[in-house]
Design a protein around this motif. Structure first.
Motif, mmCIF file in Angstrom:
data_model
loop_
_atom_site.group_PDB
_atom_site.id
_atom_site.type_symbol
_atom_site.label_atom_id
_atom_site.label_comp_id
_atom_site.label_asym_id
_atom_site.label_seq_id
_atom_site.Cartn_x
_atom_site.Cartn_y
_atom_site.Cartn_z
ATOM 1 N N ILE A 8 0.835 -1.194 0.000
ATOM 2 C CA ILE A 8 0.000 0.000 0.000
ATOM 3 C C ILE A 8 0.872 1.247 0.000
ATOM 4 O O ILE A 8 1.840 1.341 0.744
ATOM 5 N N THR A 9 0.523 2.205 -0.846
ATOM 6 C CA THR A 9 1.148 3.521 -0.837
ATOM 7 C C THR A 9 0.101 4.543 -0.419
ATOM 8 O O THR A 9 -1.024 4.516 -0.913
ATOM 9 N N PHE A 10 0.467 5.438 0.495
ATOM 10 C CA PHE A 10 -0.530 6.379 1.018
ATOM 11 C C PHE A 10 0.161 7.677 1.426
ATOM 12 O O PHE A 10 1.392 7.782 1.425
ATOM 13 N N GLY A 11 -0.660 8.678 1.794
ATOM 14 C CA GLY A 11 -0.112 9.988 2.151
ATOM 15 C C GLY A 11 0.710 10.570 1.019
ATOM 16 O O GLY A 11 1.686 11.287 1.241
ATOM 17 N N ARG A 12 0.299 10.312 -0.220
ATOM 18 C CA ARG A 12 1.122 10.596 -1.398
ATOM 19 C C ARG A 12 0.795 11.951 -2.005
ATOM 20 O O ARG A 12 -0.363 12.303 -2.201
ATOM 21 N N LYS A 13 1.848 12.712 -2.302
ATOM 22 C CA LYS A 13 1.698 13.963 -3.044
ATOM 23 C C LYS A 13 2.031 13.732 -4.508
ATOM 24 O O LYS A 13 1.312 14.144 -5.409
ATOM 25 N N ASN A 14 3.147 13.035 -4.772
ATOM 26 C CA ASN A 14 3.589 12.690 -6.120
ATOM 27 C C ASN A 14 4.536 11.502 -6.013
ATOM 28 O O ASN A 14 4.748 10.966 -4.920
ATOM 29 N N PHE A 24 4.426 7.546 1.314
ATOM 30 C CA PHE A 24 4.725 6.505 2.286
ATOM 31 C C PHE A 24 4.270 5.166 1.710
ATOM 32 O O PHE A 24 3.253 5.107 0.998
ATOM 33 N N SER A 25 4.983 4.089 2.010
ATOM 34 C CA SER A 25 4.597 2.758 1.526
ATOM 35 C C SER A 25 4.801 1.719 2.618
ATOM 36 O O SER A 25 5.814 1.735 3.334
ATOM 37 N N PHE A 26 3.805 0.833 2.750
ATOM 38 C CA PHE A 26 3.911 -0.333 3.627
ATOM 39 C C PHE A 26 3.911 -1.556 2.718
ATOM 40 O O PHE A 26 2.925 -1.836 2.037
ATOM 41 N N LEU A 27 5.023 -2.297 2.681
ATOM 42 C CA LEU A 27 5.242 -3.318 1.661
ATOM 43 C C LEU A 27 5.509 -4.673 2.302
ATOM 44 O O LEU A 27 6.097 -4.765 3.385
ATOM 45 N N ILE A 28 5.089 -5.739 1.606
ATOM 46 C CA ILE A 28 5.428 -7.105 2.012
ATOM 47 C C ILE A 28 6.077 -7.819 0.832
ATOM 48 O O ILE A 28 5.990 -7.368 -0.317
ATOM 49 N N SER A 29 6.749 -8.936 1.122
ATOM 50 C CA SER A 29 7.418 -9.697 0.065
ATOM 51 C C SER A 29 6.954 -11.145 0.101
ATOM 52 O O SER A 29 6.375 -11.606 1.087
ATOM 53 N N SER A 30 7.255 -11.865 -0.956
ATOM 54 C CA SER A 30 6.809 -13.257 -1.072
ATOM 55 C C SER A 30 7.566 -14.191 -0.134
ATOM 56 O O SER A 30 7.177 -15.340 0.037
ATOM 57 N N GLY A 35 0.437 14.216 1.150
ATOM 58 C CA GLY A 35 -0.823 14.520 0.479
ATOM 59 C C GLY A 35 -1.861 13.501 0.868
ATOM 60 O O GLY A 35 -1.688 12.750 1.830
ATOM 61 N N ASN A 36 -2.976 13.429 0.102
ATOM 62 C CA ASN A 36 -4.053 12.508 0.463
ATOM 63 C C ASN A 36 -4.304 11.445 -0.599
ATOM 64 O O ASN A 36 -5.354 10.821 -0.630
ATOM 65 N N LYS A 37 -3.333 11.230 -1.476
ATOM 66 C CA LYS A 37 -3.495 10.189 -2.511
ATOM 67 C C LYS A 37 -3.148 8.820 -1.934
ATOM 68 O O LYS A 37 -2.293 8.685 -1.068
ATOM 69 N N PHE A 38 -3.816 7.808 -2.490
ATOM 70 C CA PHE A 38 -3.701 6.442 -1.979
ATOM 71 C C PHE A 38 -3.593 5.494 -3.168
ATOM 72 O O PHE A 38 -4.262 5.675 -4.183
#
Length: 460
Positions: free
Chosen positions: A4-10, A15-21, A85-88
């Motif tokens: 998930i990517t959130f709080g994004r301006k460009n 910010f990103s919360f990531l997981i892996s295989s 920002g507020n992009k998700f």
């Protein structure tokens, strides 16, 4: 990795919360095209790693914390940083593909969704420490509830009231002989709720009703909650068990709060020999259900430790590992949890070795007698501990006097400062105690203490 990517301006600020295989996760901040790992690459057994497995990611802002969950299992947290920002959206790397089945974004705190404001018009019970005495079998409750999001439901003792479009409501409530606790609860469209509680006493037919008399359940004091933790047994055999004393003390304290003071049983949680995760989850639950008018007692009895070199103090849950300091709960974490709980007053009572390490370094106690209202008006975050930076005996003199004074107290309103004054000298002077053990009462550093005091209200 993907997530998930959130709080994004460009593309350069997000910010990103990531997981892996392979079962790892990370939380990163992308600032002006520079990657900063806030939580580094970390393994978690909560991640499902098989082909085409579904993983549920959840991020919750609680106070000034961001908490992360994978498949509804709490895995980590970090201090909140303002978003760009507020992009998700989603992040997917290296020819991976993801399918999103369900997306839910909602406000989690009352900062964005204030609960309804409830005013009782009839009967005239909104007076200090008041309840009304009547002879009738039923009583008509009238009032008005307002909320910017609109009123969804109003109940009186669980029964739905008649509600008009402007929020005025009425309900005809049956009464038993003696005291009747009436709870008016209003809920808005976003499911935020608030309540008003008052007492109606139905008198017998041969008694003379009195308009208003004094009562201890003051509707201005909010609800009383307690989280009571006792750890007597440890999985790590190098940590000595405590012969059941802390769990016994925890249950005794719960019993006296419920029986003698205005703590309803459903609002008192007792954890006996809990793990680190079980304690953490209860703190999170409290941060979600306690509001700004409520009061909270937190009690811990069990092993504690303090490293003088690093000035690190902590509680030791039942699954702690002493050699590697695993599954411990740091004082800094306790402070963060307390800060995130939006109560009016929080009182921490700790009966553990080195328990005083959580307190403000400079102890300041005033023996001045202030009115209950003045003490209650200002927010408080204070602690009563069985000692400072020293060990304490397994069979607790501290708990013996704490329980005794709570049972023997005859005051309608007992402040935490008054309670401490009752137990301090007997603990120090007790012939079975350690003369170096000195209990402490002081503010908890960094939690927003404003100088008020916790008020215990005694039942009839």
């Amino acid at each position: 990795m993907f997530g998930i990517t959130f709080g994004r301006k460009n593309s350069s600020n997000e910010f990103s919360f990531l997981i892996s295989s392979n079962g790892n996760y990370k939380f990163r901040k992308f600032l002006n095209n520079v990657n900063n790992d806030i939580i580094p690459y970390t393994y978690s057994s909560a991640i499902k790693t098989g082909s085409n497995e579904i993983n549920k990611l959840k991020i919750v802002k609680s106070g000034q914390l961001l908490r992360f969950y994978i498949n509804d299992i709490y895995i980590n947290e970090t201090p909140f940083q303002p978003f760009f920002g507020n992009k998700f959206g989603y992040t997917v790397y290296f020819e991976r593909e993801i399918a999103v089945d369900y997306l839910d974004i909602k406000y989690q705190t009352t900062s964005y969704n204030n609960p309804p404001i409830v005013k009782i018009i009839e009967p005239s019970v909104e007076v200090e420490r008041g309840f009304k005495i009547v002879k009738s079998k039923r009583i008509l409750v009238k009032g008005v509830a307002t909320d910017v999001d609109g009123i969804y439901e109003i109940t009186v003792n669980g029964t739905e009231a008649n509600v008009a479009e402007d929020g005025t409501f009425s309900a005809n409530v049956p009464l038993k002989y003696g005291k009747n606790e009436l709870i008016v609860k209003a809920t808005d469209l976003k499911q935020a709720s608030s309540s008003k509680t008052f007492i109606i006493k139905r008198a017998s037919s041969n008694s003379n009703p009195t308009p208003i008399v004094h009562e201890k359940l003051d509707i201005g004091f909010g609800k009383y909650y307690a989280l009571i933790i006792g750890v007597s047994e440890y999985d790590d055999k190098t940590i000595p068990d405590l012969n059941g004393e802390p769990t016994k003390d925890a249950q005794n304290l719960a019993n006296v709060l419920i029986s003698n003071y205005t703590f309803n049983k459903e609002n008192v949680t007792v954890l006996k020999n809990p793990t680190e995760n079980q304690i953490n989850r209860e703190f999170i639950k409290l941060s979600r259900k306690i509001n700004k008018n409520d009061n909270l007692v937190i009690f811990y009895a069990g092993h504690g430790n303090y490293d003088k070199k690093t000035e690190k103090g902590y509680w030791m849950p039942s699954n702690s590992n002493r050699d590697f300091e695993e599954n411990i709960i740091l004082n800094t974490s306790i402070v963060t949890y307390i800060k995130a709980i939006p109560s009016k007053h929080t009182l921490l009572i700790s009966d553990a070795c080195f328990s005083g390490s959580i307190l403000t370094r400079t102890r300041s106690l005033s023996n001045a007698s202030n009115a209950v209202k003045a003490k209650y008006a200002l927010t408080s975050r204070k602690a009563i501990t069985s000692g400072a930076l020293e060990t304490v005996p397994n069979k607790s003199v501290f708990m013996e006097y704490l329980i005794k004074k709570l049972k023997d107290n005859s005051r309608e309103y007992l402040s935490a400062g008054q309670l401490f004054n009752m137990i301090e000298d007997p603990i120090i002077d007790n012939p079975r105690g350690d003369k170096t053990q000195r209990p402490i009462y002081a503010p908890i550093s960094g939690t927003g203490n404003e100088g008020g005091d916790f008020i215990l209200i005694r039942r009839n």
